[in-house]
Design a protein around this motif. Structure first.
Motif, PDB file in Angstrom:
ATOM      1  N   UNK A 138     -31.018  72.009   9.334  1.00  0.00           N
ATOM      2  CA  UNK A 138     -30.861  73.446   9.106  1.00  0.00           C
ATOM      3  C   UNK A 138     -31.958  74.175   9.874  1.00  0.00           C
ATOM      4  N   UNK A 139     -31.564  75.155  10.685  1.00  0.00           N
ATOM      5  CA  UNK A 139     -32.502  75.931  11.482  1.00  0.00           C
ATOM      6  C   UNK A 139     -32.510  77.374  10.979  1.00  0.00           C
ATOM      7  N   UNK A 140     -33.702  77.948  10.815  1.00  0.00           N
ATOM      8  CA  UNK A 140     -33.798  79.352  10.419  1.00  0.00           C
ATOM      9  C   UNK A 140     -35.125  79.926  10.888  1.00  0.00           C
ATOM     10  N   UNK A 141     -35.116  81.231  11.164  1.00  0.00           N
ATOM     11  CA  UNK A 141     -36.320  81.945  11.545  1.00  0.00           C
ATOM     12  C   UNK A 141     -36.801  82.831  10.419  1.00  0.00           C
ATOM     13  N   UNK A 142     -38.077  83.201  10.477  1.00  0.00           N
ATOM     14  CA  UNK A 142     -38.689  84.007   9.417  1.00  0.00           C
ATOM     15  C   UNK A 142     -39.497  85.145  10.025  1.00  0.00           C
ATOM     16  N   UNK A 143     -39.740  86.155   9.195  1.00  0.00           N
ATOM     17  CA  UNK A 143     -40.615  87.253   9.604  1.00  0.00           C
ATOM     18  C   UNK A 143     -42.061  86.802   9.753  1.00  0.00           C
ATOM     19  N   UNK A 144     -42.386  85.567   9.346  1.00  0.00           N
ATOM     20  CA  UNK A 144     -43.735  85.042   9.568  1.00  0.00           C
ATOM     21  C   UNK A 144     -43.958  84.643  11.032  1.00  0.00           C
ATOM     22  N   UNK A 145     -42.909  84.783  11.865  1.00  0.00           N
ATOM     23  CA  UNK A 145     -43.047  84.493  13.288  1.00  0.00           C
ATOM     24  C   UNK A 145     -42.782  83.058  13.664  1.00  0.00           C
ATOM     25  N   UNK A 146     -42.161  82.284  12.780  1.00  0.00           N
ATOM     26  CA  UNK A 146     -41.909  80.877  13.061  1.00  0.00           C
ATOM     27  C   UNK A 146     -40.422  80.557  12.959  1.00  0.00           C
ATOM     28  N   UNK A 147     -39.993  79.573  13.762  1.00  0.00           N
ATOM     29  CA  UNK A 147     -38.679  78.967  13.633  1.00  0.00           C
ATOM     30  C   UNK A 147     -38.861  77.634  12.908  1.00  0.00           C
ATOM     31  N   UNK A 148     -37.974  77.357  11.949  1.00  0.00           N
ATOM     32  CA  UNK A 148     -38.072  76.165  11.118  1.00  0.00           C
ATOM     33  C   UNK A 148     -36.855  75.276  11.322  1.00  0.00           C
ATOM     34  N   UNK A 149     -37.072  73.974  11.183  1.00  0.00           N
ATOM     35  CA  UNK A 149     -35.993  72.992  11.110  1.00  0.00           C
ATOM     36  C   UNK A 149     -36.253  72.124   9.884  1.00  0.00           C
ATOM     37  N   UNK A 150     -35.271  72.054   8.967  1.00  0.00           N
ATOM     38  CA  UNK A 150     -35.420  71.247   7.759  1.00  0.00           C
ATOM     39  C   UNK A 150     -34.213  70.328   7.614  1.00  0.00           C
ATOM     40  N   UNK A 151     -34.376  69.259   6.855  1.00  0.00           N
ATOM     41  CA  UNK A 151     -33.280  68.333   6.613  1.00  0.00           C
ATOM     42  C   UNK A 151     -32.214  69.001   5.747  1.00  0.00           C
ATOM     43  N   UNK A 152     -30.939  68.868   6.158  1.00  0.00           N
ATOM     44  CA  UNK A 152     -29.848  69.528   5.448  1.00  0.00           C
ATOM     45  C   UNK A 152     -29.647  68.966   4.047  1.00  0.00           C
ATOM     46  N   UNK A 153     -29.964  67.699   3.816  1.00  0.00           N
ATOM     47  CA  UNK A 153     -29.724  67.081   2.513  1.00  0.00           C
ATOM     48  C   UNK A 153     -30.820  67.369   1.503  1.00  0.00           C
ATOM     49  N   UNK A 154     -32.042  67.626   1.975  1.00  0.00           N
ATOM     50  CA  UNK A 154     -33.176  67.743   1.049  1.00  0.00           C
ATOM     51  C   UNK A 154     -33.993  69.017   1.214  1.00  0.00           C
ATOM     52  N   UNK A 155     -33.881  69.698   2.354  1.00  0.00           N
ATOM     53  CA  UNK A 155     -34.731  70.849   2.627  1.00  0.00           C
ATOM     54  C   UNK A 155     -36.117  70.483   3.120  1.00  0.00           C
ATOM     55  N   UNK A 156     -36.378  69.191   3.346  1.00  0.00           N
ATOM     56  CA  UNK A 156     -37.689  68.733   3.808  1.00  0.00           C
ATOM     57  C   UNK A 156     -37.935  69.177   5.247  1.00  0.00           C
ATOM     58  N   UNK A 157     -39.151  69.660   5.509  1.00  0.00           N
ATOM     59  CA  UNK A 157     -39.481  70.189   6.832  1.00  0.00           C
ATOM     60  C   UNK A 157     -39.466  69.089   7.882  1.00  0.00           C
ATOM     61  N   UNK A 158     -38.763  69.350   8.987  1.00  0.00           N
ATOM     62  CA  UNK A 158     -38.794  68.472  10.161  1.00  0.00           C
ATOM     63  C   UNK A 158     -39.814  68.979  11.174  1.00  0.00           C
TER      64      UNK A 158
END
Length: 349
Positions: A138-158
């Motif tokens: 799962x990929x998403x961006x935030x107003x904190x200025x970062x792009x995130x990638x997390x595991x779709x099954x658990x939400x754990x940060x990649x």
């Protein structure tokens, strides 16, 4: 296309502008103007993010912090989930889960059938972008200025890639690249596996709208009044077009046309290959919502709901539905689903 109860057919529309390619569904049936409302219902709080559809349920986010699951046959609520903060994010549906971001930075995955929470993760500031799911990530961006990638099954940060400004631009995934605009005025391409920056291309102001990819061209608008066509491999500029005011709406793709609105209330249709203007149409309202391409028709919500002829930009249908409408509609062969700032949700058929 799947058949629901009582003979209704539902086209799945599981994410922003239907799919990860932002195709808008491309409904195959000929144009038919809506003749009546199948139903109207109200949810608590304004609807700013766009609804999504899976099977017989329409999922509607609200600024009161509710994700509402509505039966598309009756308009009655099936369930609703209370999030910890406002939901500006358009949800995404993947593998039986509904994912969305909140204004407190939480990104939450819930069960699509029951509304039970599956997992949550958090950024350091609000998440207005729509989560994009691809290959178990799962990929998403935030107003904190970062792009995130997390595991779709658990939400754990990649991985997390910190950049130079807010990210309100929903990412586009293609060929193991993550494309999006940033508040620092750059268009970025990241490696989807590592988050490393592959290239960045500067514009003259912040970018809040989401990109599209068509004819091997990356297409995105900026608050600097310009619309950009880039080489997706290198970020090199192919052409640039200056609109009337800042651009915050994601573009729609229809054949060889890219169609987008700007804050001056003008809808523009350009040739993807050259940037040549094919037509321009004024709506009289600020355009912030993305247009939706569906066969020969372009749908747009800008105060009221419009349908334009894709070939020449002429208005072929319009309707005022009460309170102002600014999210993208969900367009199927059976109904058009709309959400409004007064909490209204409509099914037009």
């Amino acid at each position: 296309m799947r058949k629901g109860q009582k003979g209704y057919l539902a086209n799945d529309w599981p994410t922003l502008l239907c799919d990860n390619a932002r195709s808008g569904g491309q409904a195959p049936q000929p144009w038919r103007a809506p003749g009546k409302a199948r139903w109207q219902t109200n949810v608590e709080g304004a609807v700013r993010g766009s609804p999504v559809l899976h099977g017989d349920l329409l999922y509607v986010p609200s600024l009161a912090g509710f994700l509402n699951a509505i039966d598309i046959r009756s308009g009655r609520p099936r369930w609703r989930f209370k999030a910890p903060a406002a939901i500006h994010s358009t949800p995404s549906i993947s593998s039986g889960h509904v994912l969305f971001g909140c204004s407190d930075g939480k990104v939450i995955a819930i069960d699509a059938m029951t509304g039970g929470k599956f997992w949550e993760t958090a950024a350091e500031d609000e998440v207005w972008t729509s989560p994009v799911v691809q290959n178990g990530t799962v990929f998403f961006g935030s107003a904190d200025g970062a792009m995130y990638a997390v595991q779709a099954e658990t939400g754990t940060l990649k991985w997390k890639q910190a950049l130079g400004g807010r990210i309100y631009s929903t990412a586009l995934l293609a060929e193991q690249r993550v494309y999006f605009g940033c508040g620092d005025g750059n268009i970025y391409s990241l490696d989807a596996l590592t988050g490393h920056v592959v290239w960045r291309t500067a514009t003259g102001n912040g970018i809040d709208c989401s990109p599209a990819l068509a004819n091997d061209t990356l297409l995105i608008g900026s608050q600097d009044f310009c619309f950009y066509a880039l080489d997706p491999g290198t970020g090199a500029l192919r052409w640039k077009y200056e609109a009337d005011l800042g651009i915050t709406s994601a573009p729609a793709i229809s054949g060889d046309l890219v169609i987008f609105g700007c804050k001056a209330g003008t809808l523009h249709a350009l040739d993807i290959r050259t940037g040549k203007v094919i037509w321009k149409t004024r709506t009289g309202e600020v355009i912030t919502a993305p247009p939706v391409a569906s066969g020969s028709v372009i749908w747009l919500q800008a105060g009221i709901t419009f349908a334009f002829n894709v070939s020449d930009g002429k208005v072929i249908w319009r309707a005022g539905m009460g309170n102002s409408l600014h999210s993208a509609p969900v367009v199927t062969n059976q109904a058009v689903y709309l959400g409004g700032l007064g909490g209204e949700v409509y099914a037009l058929e």
